[in-house]
Motif scaffolding. Structure first.
Motif, short mmCIF file in Angstrom:
data_model
loop_
_atom_site.label_atom_id
_atom_site.label_comp_id
_atom_site.label_asym_id
_atom_site.label_seq_id
_atom_site.Cartn_x
_atom_site.Cartn_y
_atom_site.Cartn_z
N ARG A 65 0.82 -1.20 0.00
CA ARG A 65 0.00 0.00 0.00
C ARG A 65 0.86 1.26 0.00
NH1 ARG A 65 -5.36 -0.76 1.36
NH2 ARG A 65 -5.54 1.29 2.34
N THR A 66 1.90 1.28 0.84
CA THR A 66 2.72 2.49 0.91
C THR A 66 3.46 2.75 -0.39
OG1 THR A 66 4.56 1.23 1.87
CG2 THR A 66 3.05 2.31 3.40
N ASP A 67 3.79 1.69 -1.11
CA ASP A 67 4.60 1.86 -2.30
C ASP A 67 3.86 2.57 -3.43
OD1 ASP A 67 7.30 1.37 -2.86
OD2 ASP A 67 6.77 -0.16 -4.32
N VAL A 68 2.53 2.47 -3.42
CA VAL A 68 1.75 3.12 -4.47
C VAL A 68 0.99 4.35 -3.97
CG1 VAL A 68 1.48 0.97 -5.74
CG2 VAL A 68 -0.28 1.66 -4.10
N ALA A 69 1.05 4.63 -2.69
CA ALA A 69 0.25 5.72 -2.13
C ALA A 69 0.55 7.05 -2.81
CB ALA A 69 0.50 5.83 -0.63
N CYS A 70 1.82 7.34 -3.02
CA CYS A 70 2.20 8.62 -3.62
C CYS A 70 1.80 8.70 -5.09
CB CYS A 70 3.69 8.83 -3.47
SG CYS A 70 4.26 8.81 -1.76
N ASP A 71 1.62 7.55 -5.72
CA ASP A 71 1.27 7.54 -7.14
C ASP A 71 -0.24 7.67 -7.36
OD1 ASP A 71 3.95 7.12 -7.70
OD2 ASP A 71 3.73 4.94 -7.67
N VAL A 72 -1.03 7.13 -6.45
CA VAL A 72 -2.48 7.04 -6.73
C VAL A 72 -3.35 7.82 -5.75
CG1 VAL A 72 -2.14 4.77 -7.76
CG2 VAL A 72 -2.80 4.93 -5.35
N ARG A 73 -2.77 8.33 -4.66
CA ARG A 73 -3.56 9.04 -3.67
C ARG A 73 -3.24 10.53 -3.72
NH1 ARG A 73 -7.72 6.34 -1.88
NH2 ARG A 73 -7.73 7.61 0.02
N PRO A 74 -4.12 11.35 -4.30
CA PRO A 74 -3.84 12.78 -4.44
C PRO A 74 -3.63 13.48 -3.10
CG PRO A 74 -5.70 12.13 -5.81
CD PRO A 74 -5.40 10.97 -4.93
N ASN A 75 -4.22 12.94 -2.04
CA ASN A 75 -4.09 13.59 -0.73
C ASN A 75 -2.88 13.11 0.05
OD1 ASN A 75 -5.07 11.02 -0.34
ND2 ASN A 75 -6.32 11.56 1.44
N ALA A 76 -2.04 12.27 -0.54
CA ALA A 76 -0.92 11.70 0.20
C ALA A 76 0.16 12.75 0.53
CB ALA A 76 -0.30 10.55 -0.59
N LYS A 77 0.36 13.71 -0.36
CA LYS A 77 1.32 14.80 -0.13
C LYS A 77 2.70 14.27 0.27
CE LYS A 77 -2.36 17.94 1.31
NZ LYS A 77 -2.89 18.84 2.37
N CYS A 78 3.16 13.27 -0.46
CA CYS A 78 4.43 12.61 -0.13
C CYS A 78 5.62 13.54 -0.41
CB CYS A 78 4.59 11.34 -0.95
SG CYS A 78 3.27 10.15 -0.68
N MET A 79 6.60 13.48 0.47
CA MET A 79 7.81 14.27 0.30
C MET A 79 9.00 13.39 -0.05
SD MET A 79 7.27 16.87 3.53
CE MET A 79 8.74 17.82 3.13
N ASN A 80 8.82 12.06 -0.06
CA ASN A 80 9.93 11.16 -0.36
C ASN A 80 10.27 11.20 -1.84
OD1 ASN A 80 7.21 9.90 0.05
ND2 ASN A 80 8.12 8.26 -1.18
N LYS A 81 11.55 11.05 -2.14
CA LYS A 81 12.04 11.12 -3.51
C LYS A 81 12.08 9.75 -4.21
CE LYS A 81 14.89 15.20 -2.56
NZ LYS A 81 16.25 15.77 -2.58
N LYS A 82 11.94 8.69 -3.44
CA LYS A 82 11.96 7.34 -3.99
C LYS A 82 10.75 6.57 -3.46
CE LYS A 82 16.12 7.08 -2.31
NZ LYS A 82 16.59 8.47 -2.32
N HIS A 83 10.45 5.45 -4.06
CA HIS A 83 9.39 4.61 -3.55
C HIS A 83 9.81 4.00 -2.20
CE1 HIS A 83 7.78 4.69 -7.70
NE2 HIS A 83 6.62 4.52 -7.08
N PRO A 84 8.86 3.80 -1.29
CA PRO A 84 9.21 3.25 0.01
C PRO A 84 10.01 1.96 -0.04
CG PRO A 84 6.99 4.12 0.09
CD PRO A 84 7.45 4.23 -1.35
N ARG A 85 9.71 1.10 -1.03
CA ARG A 85 10.44 -0.17 -1.09
C ARG A 85 11.94 0.04 -1.24
NH1 ARG A 85 7.93 0.33 -6.05
NH2 ARG A 85 9.32 0.51 -7.85
N GLU A 86 12.34 1.13 -1.88
CA GLU A 86 13.76 1.36 -2.11
C GLU A 86 14.50 1.66 -0.82
OE1 GLU A 86 14.91 3.50 -5.80
OE2 GLU A 86 12.78 4.07 -5.85
N TYR A 87 13.82 2.26 0.15
CA TYR A 87 14.47 2.53 1.43
C TYR A 87 14.62 1.25 2.25
CZ TYR A 87 13.17 7.33 0.28
OH TYR A 87 13.02 8.53 -0.36
N CYS A 88 13.84 0.24 1.89
CA CYS A 88 13.86 -1.02 2.64
C CYS A 88 14.73 -2.08 2.01
CB CYS A 88 12.44 -1.58 2.76
SG CYS A 88 11.22 -0.44 3.38
N THR A 89 14.78 -2.12 0.69
CA THR A 89 15.34 -3.30 0.02
C THR A 89 16.47 -3.01 -0.95
OG1 THR A 89 13.68 -3.16 -1.74
CG2 THR A 89 13.12 -4.47 0.19
#
Length: 311
Positions: free
Chosen positions: A220-244
């Motif tokens: 869910r977190t990996d696509v939130a910034c792509d599909v949720r207009p209200n997410a207001k993400c500040m991260n520069k990469k997808h969450p999975r990249e910080y993990c894996t």
């Protein structure tokens, strides 16, 4: 393992410093002056029984609500007590300092005692009075630990920042079993979505018990910034990249209690922790029996922490 003696390092072990009882006497925090986690010969005997070579010590956070003077004294007594014990047993122990993050720009929280008392890392909670540590006001703290190059070990407190009072009441110690992993997952995802890990790309953060929760949220977190207009993400990469993504300098390290598997994120982000003197089942044998390559087992049991803690 295969005839080789592994060096086992425990990232998560609690301690108390008896002298802090005098500091807390007559204050609202007096009830926290307890000696059930005092350091002594029994601790070394327990480590020997379990096969643990080196243990990193931390103290449960209790002073985030204290005023500046009281917090200063508590942190000083804890740091000096831990440093004294580690100096006397330098082959078996290292320690983490625990700054009072309610004063994130406070000089002592920036100095961290790494250079003066030899602390190998910093222990923090998952929030300060409900505030996420990804808020810009905490950037001076993150800047300093990045500059020092030390590990940040996050210890939760039953998810008091995300659950209403008594939400975990009833059987099962749910504040620990459910609340602590939940608080850890929230803490780590705040660091991603609020851009903290991009502002400070060299951070090394270890989350207690996130292994059971964070990977399950990635779908869910990996696509939130792509599909949720209200997410207001500040991260520069997808969450999975910080993990894996092992090519990135940003990594968090998960304290492991359940057996690793080939289908997981691999051994690099995983370290071993016991919660001593609390009585969780040990997992050294489980890790040794896991269906992963021998070098990964060695990394989990101690190799990763030898590097992170500069042993």
């Amino acid at each position: 393992m295969a005839g080789k003696r592994l060096r086992v390092v425990d990232v998560h072990a609690h301690a108390t410093i008896q002298e802090v009882a005098d500091v807390l006497k007559g204050t609202p925090l007096e009830r926290y002056a307890q000696g059930g986690r005092a350091l002594g010969p029994d601790r070394i005997q327990e480590m020997d029984k379990r096969g643990i070579d080196v243990q990193a010590l931390d103290i449960n956070l209790l002073w985030y609500a204290a005023d500046r003077d009281l917090a200063t004294k508590i942190v000083q007594v804890h740091d000096e007590g831990l440093a004294k014990w580690c100096k006397a047993h330098s082959d078996r122990f290292v320690a983490f300092t625990s700054p009072a993050l309610q004063f994130p720009a406070w000089p002592r929280s920036r100095s961290i005692c790494v250079k003066t008392l030899g602390m190998r890392g910093v222990t923090i909670g998952g929030h300060v009075a409900g505030e996420p540590l990804s808020m810009p006001k905490y950037d001076p703290f993150w800047a300093k630990v990045q500059d020092l190059g030390v590990l940040v070990f996050m210890h939760p407190n039953g998810a008091e920042n995300v659950a209403k009072a008594d939400a975990f009441a009833g059987a099962g110690d749910l504040g620990n079993i459910i609340g602590n992993p939940l608080e850890t997952a929230l803490f780590l995802t705040h660091l991603i979505f609020d851009g903290t890990l991009d502002r400070f790309p060299q951070l090394k953060v270890c989350g207690r018990t996130p292994a059971a929760t964070c990977p399950q949220y990635l779908g869910r977190t990996d696509v939130a910034c792509d599909v949720r207009p209200n997410a207001k993400c500040m991260n520069k990469k997808h969450p999975r990249e910080y993990c894996t993504n092992r090519s990135l300098p940003i990594r968090w390290f998960s304290q492991r209690r359940h057996p690793p598997s080939r289908g997981g994120n691999g051994a690099e982000p995983v370290v071993y922790g016991t919660d001593i003197p609390l009585v969780w089942p040990d997992t050294i044998d489980v890790i040794l029996a896991a269906e992963i390559p021998a070098p990964q087992k060695e990394a989990i049991l101690g190799g990763n922490l030898v590097k992170l803690l500069k042993l």
